[in-house]
Design a protein around this motif. Structure first.
Motif, short mmCIF file in Angstrom:
data_model
loop_
_atom_site.label_atom_id
_atom_site.label_comp_id
_atom_site.label_asym_id
_atom_site.label_seq_id
_atom_site.Cartn_x
_atom_site.Cartn_y
_atom_site.Cartn_z
N LEU A 55 -9.71 62.43 65.54
CA LEU A 55 -8.58 63.32 65.24
C LEU A 55 -8.35 64.31 66.38
O LEU A 55 -7.23 64.73 66.63
CB LEU A 55 -8.85 64.07 63.93
CG LEU A 55 -7.82 65.06 63.44
CD1 LEU A 55 -6.51 64.35 63.14
CD2 LEU A 55 -8.31 65.75 62.18
N VAL A 85 -0.79 75.02 63.05
CA VAL A 85 -1.56 73.78 63.20
C VAL A 85 -0.57 72.72 63.69
O VAL A 85 0.52 72.59 63.15
CB VAL A 85 -2.20 73.33 61.87
CG1 VAL A 85 -2.79 71.93 61.99
CG2 VAL A 85 -3.27 74.32 61.42
N LEU A 87 -0.11 68.68 64.39
CA LEU A 87 -0.63 67.34 64.11
C LEU A 87 0.24 66.32 64.82
O LEU A 87 1.45 66.52 64.96
CB LEU A 87 -0.60 67.07 62.61
CG LEU A 87 -1.51 67.94 61.74
CD1 LEU A 87 -1.19 67.72 60.28
CD2 LEU A 87 -2.96 67.64 62.04
N ILE A 134 -7.65 68.69 56.24
CA ILE A 134 -6.37 68.01 56.35
C ILE A 134 -6.41 66.85 55.38
O ILE A 134 -7.28 65.98 55.48
CB ILE A 134 -6.13 67.50 57.78
CG1 ILE A 134 -6.17 68.67 58.75
CG2 ILE A 134 -4.82 66.73 57.87
CD1 ILE A 134 -6.44 68.28 60.17
N LEU A 148 -5.17 66.98 67.12
CA LEU A 148 -5.15 68.21 66.33
C LEU A 148 -5.24 69.44 67.23
O LEU A 148 -6.07 69.50 68.13
CB LEU A 148 -6.33 68.22 65.35
CG LEU A 148 -6.55 69.53 64.61
CD1 LEU A 148 -5.45 69.77 63.59
CD2 LEU A 148 -7.91 69.54 63.93
#
Length: 171
Positions: A55, A85, A87, A134, A148
Motif C-alpha cells: 500500500l 489522506v 489514496l 483503511i 498511501l
C-alpha cells in the motif's frame, strides 16, 4: 421508417454517446488533478498490516490487493495529527471506502467516500491518533491500492489566495 427519421435517431444516439463520453472524461480528469502538497508525508516510516505492505508503494505495479470488506492498518508508532489522506488505485473497483482512527482502544470512523480511481484526496478536520485503518467497504472485484500519503496541511483563511498559513499562526 423514413430515411430522415433514421438519420435523426442516429444523430441523437451519437450525440448522447458523445455527451456521456465527455462527461466521463471530465470526471476522470477532475479525479487526477493533484495539488502541490508541500508538507511532509507522515506515512513514510510507518508499519502496515502484513497483507497490505505494498500500500505504501508509489509504483502502480506494486499494490495492495484487496476485496470488499478488507482492511489495512497503518501504525505510525506515535501520536500524529493529520487532516489529509491521499489514496491511489490502479483501476476503478472501489465503490465505498472508509477511514478510521484508533481512539481509546477502539476504531472510530471519521471519513467515508465512494470511488478512489486514479487519485483521491480525502480532507477532513484534524485527527490525532497513532493508527489509521483503511476499509474497502464495497468493491467490484479485486482492488489494487498503492501510494498511501498522510499529511497535516496548513489551513487557509479566506483571502489567502492559495497561501499557506504558518503553523504558529493557525486559528
Amino acid at each position: 421508417m423514413k430515411l430522415w427519421k433514421k438519420i435523426v435517431i442516429i444523430v441523437l444516439v451519437v450525440a448522447i454517446v458523445l455527451a456521456a463520453a465527455a462527461g466521463c472524461g471530465i470526471y476522470a480528469f477532475a479525479q487526477t488533478l493533484k495539488p502541490d502538497i508541500q508538507e511532509e508525508n507522515l506515512a513514510k516510516d510507518v508499519t502496515v498490516s502484513d497483507s497490505a505492505g505494498a500500500l505504501l508503494s508509489s509504483s502502480p505495479f506494486s499494490y495492495w490487493k484487496a476485496e470488499a470488506g478488507d482492511c489495512a492498518e497503518v501504525d505510525f508508532g506515535r501520536e500524529v495529527t493529520f487532516n489529509t489522506v491521499v489514496l491511489k488505485e490502479s483501476g476503478d473497483h472501489v465503490y465505498l471506502f472508509r477511514l478510521y482512527s484508533y481512539q481509546d482502544g477502539e476504531w472510530e470512523m471519521f471519513y467515508e467516500q465512494d470511488r478512489i480511481m486514479d487519485y483521491r484526496m480525502c480532507t477532513f478536520e484534524d485527527i490525532t491518533t497513532s493508527k489509521l485503518r483503511i476499509e474497502v467497504a464495497e468493491a467490484d472485484g479485486t482492488v489494487k491500492l498503492h501510494g498511501l500519503e498522510v499529511y497535516q496541511q496548513a489551513k487557509k483563511r479566506p483571502g489567502d489566495e492559495g497561501q499557506s498559513v504558518p503553523r504558529d499562526q493557525r486559528g
